[in-house]
Design a protein around this motif. Structure first.
Motif, PDB file in Angstrom:
ATOM      1  N   LEU A  12      -4.612   0.068  -7.256  1.00 51.13           N
ATOM      2  CA  LEU A  12      -5.753  -0.689  -6.738  1.00 51.13           C
ATOM      3  C   LEU A  12      -5.451  -2.188  -6.713  1.00 51.13           C
ATOM      4  CD1 LEU A  12      -8.658   1.194  -8.564  1.00 51.13           C
ATOM      5  CD2 LEU A  12      -8.097   1.304  -6.129  1.00 51.13           C
ATOM      6  N   ASP A  63      -6.006  -5.484  -4.335  1.00 57.79           N
ATOM      7  CA  ASP A  63      -7.161  -6.264  -4.774  1.00 57.79           C
ATOM      8  C   ASP A  63      -6.724  -7.203  -5.898  1.00 57.79           C
ATOM      9  OD1 ASP A  63      -9.608  -7.229  -5.762  1.00 57.79           O
ATOM     10  OD2 ASP A  63     -10.647  -5.353  -5.310  1.00 57.79           O
ATOM     11  N   ARG A 114     -11.897   3.813  -8.887  1.00 58.44           N
ATOM     12  CA  ARG A 114     -12.019   3.297  -7.520  1.00 58.44           C
ATOM     13  C   ARG A 114     -13.451   2.857  -7.231  1.00 58.44           C
ATOM     14  NH1 ARG A 114      -8.444   8.046  -4.414  1.00 58.44           N
ATOM     15  NH2 ARG A 114      -6.552   7.729  -5.671  1.00 58.44           N
TER      16      ARG A 114
END
Length: 338
Positions: A44, A48, A176
């Motif tokens: 992730l 990000d 998530r």
């Protein structure tokens, strides 16, 4: 087994009540390794730049090492300073990051309760407190390392989402979905050897339970580590002609009250199952929802660890002792339906 134990006997393997071939080094030998925490967050974080990870000298235990190897500039080992870790995470969050602060559940939820409430939940900081090795999965380490009260404590905090991951794929889904979720969150994990419930990463919504199996005689509402044995118990009950619905109530706060009342309307009894003290955990939350909603006339039972400190021993044997394995849950269900 008596309340008083000979510790030398237990650690020497002589306590037959706690000896169990299913356990090795405190782990269930048949379980599937499920600590994808660091790996998933690293994936992730590739996309990000807000994601950061903090741990309190437990990067190997929670596999935060997988994140540290790929994103060392956003990894912080705070040492054995859990309260400082949570406060630091809140500070990082105030600067626009989404920090995941991970340590044993007994330390994160209980030792750091005040920091979670005041530094994270109250100012609605997007801190994700990750409590791993929850429940009694730290068997041999004893009461100081067991977390059988964390849900009861933290579900009373306003503005705090409380979630229990079920298996590896469910944990991926939780991580998530958590990234852009508003406010603070407590994510409760097991020991990282969780048997599979979800063969693929599911789509989840916090506050919305997942109905895994249909049934009409009984609904088992379970959370976290008790979802798999509840499904297995339902299979055993089916052989005896008992039609059992199984619900994964992964979010404890906010609770999916609609799913609770669907069970009340559509099945003959409700059994809640959790690896937690029966006081103020999932079962109490469900009972409160039913009572406040005016429900009556259905058989109902909270099943978990009774209001006591559990003995020292391998986790698999402790689950059997407290009837939190599949056979035990099936037996409790039959008692409820009798």
């Amino acid at each position: 087994m008596s309340d008083t134990q000979d510790q030398a006997e237990i650690f020497g393997g002589g306590a037959t009540a706690l000896s169990d071939s299913r356990s090795f080094d405190g782990n269930d030998v048949s379980a599937i390794p499920a600590f994808v925490f660091g790996e998933e967050l690293a994936d992730l974080a590739d996309r990000d730049t807000r994601i950061a990870v903090l741990t309190a000298d437990l990067a190997t235990a929670n596999r935060a090492t997988d994140f540290a190897a790929r994103h060392p500039d956003r990894f912080f080992n705070m040492g054995i300073a859990e309260k400082g870790m949570i406060t630091t995470a809140a500070g990082i969050a105030s600067c626009g990051f989404v920090p995941f602060a991970a340590t044993f559940a007994s330390f994160s939820a209980l030792l750091c309760a005040e920091q979670i409430r005041t530094s994270c939940a109250y100012p609605r900081m997007p801190v994700r407190i990750v409590g791993h090795h929850s429940g009694m999965s730290m068997g041999f380490y004893g009461t100081s390392h067991h977390a059988l009260e964390d849900l009861g404590v933290l579900r009373t905090f306003a503005e705090l989402t409380v979630v229990c991951a079920t298996d590896a794929n469910h944990l991926r889904a939780v991580l998530r979905a958590s990234v852009d979720h508003p406010g603070a969150m407590y994510i409760r994990l097991g020991r990282g050897r969780d048997p599979e419930v979800y063969p693929e990463v599911p789509e989840i919504t916090f506050g919305k339970a997942v109905r895994l199996r249909e049934g009409t005689d009984l609904t088992i509402i379970a959370t976290g580590s008790e979802v798999r044995p509840s499904l297995d118990a339902a299979e055993q009950l089916a052989i005896e002609g008992v039609s059992t619905r199984v619900v994964d109530m992964h979010t404890i706060s906010p609770l999916d009250v609609e799913e609770v009342f669907a069970a009340y309307r559509e099945t003959g009894a409700i059994l809640t199952v959790e690896e937690h003290n029966v006081t103020n955990g999932l079962g109490t939350a469900v009972a409160e929802a039913l009572f406040e909603g005016g429900a009556a006339g259905r058989r109902f039972r909270r099943h978990g660890v009774p209001d006591e400190y559990v003995p020292v021993g391998p986790p698999a044997a402790l689950y059997a002792k407290y009837l939190l394995d599949a056979a035990g849950i099936a037996n409790v269900a039959k008692e409820l339906l009798t």
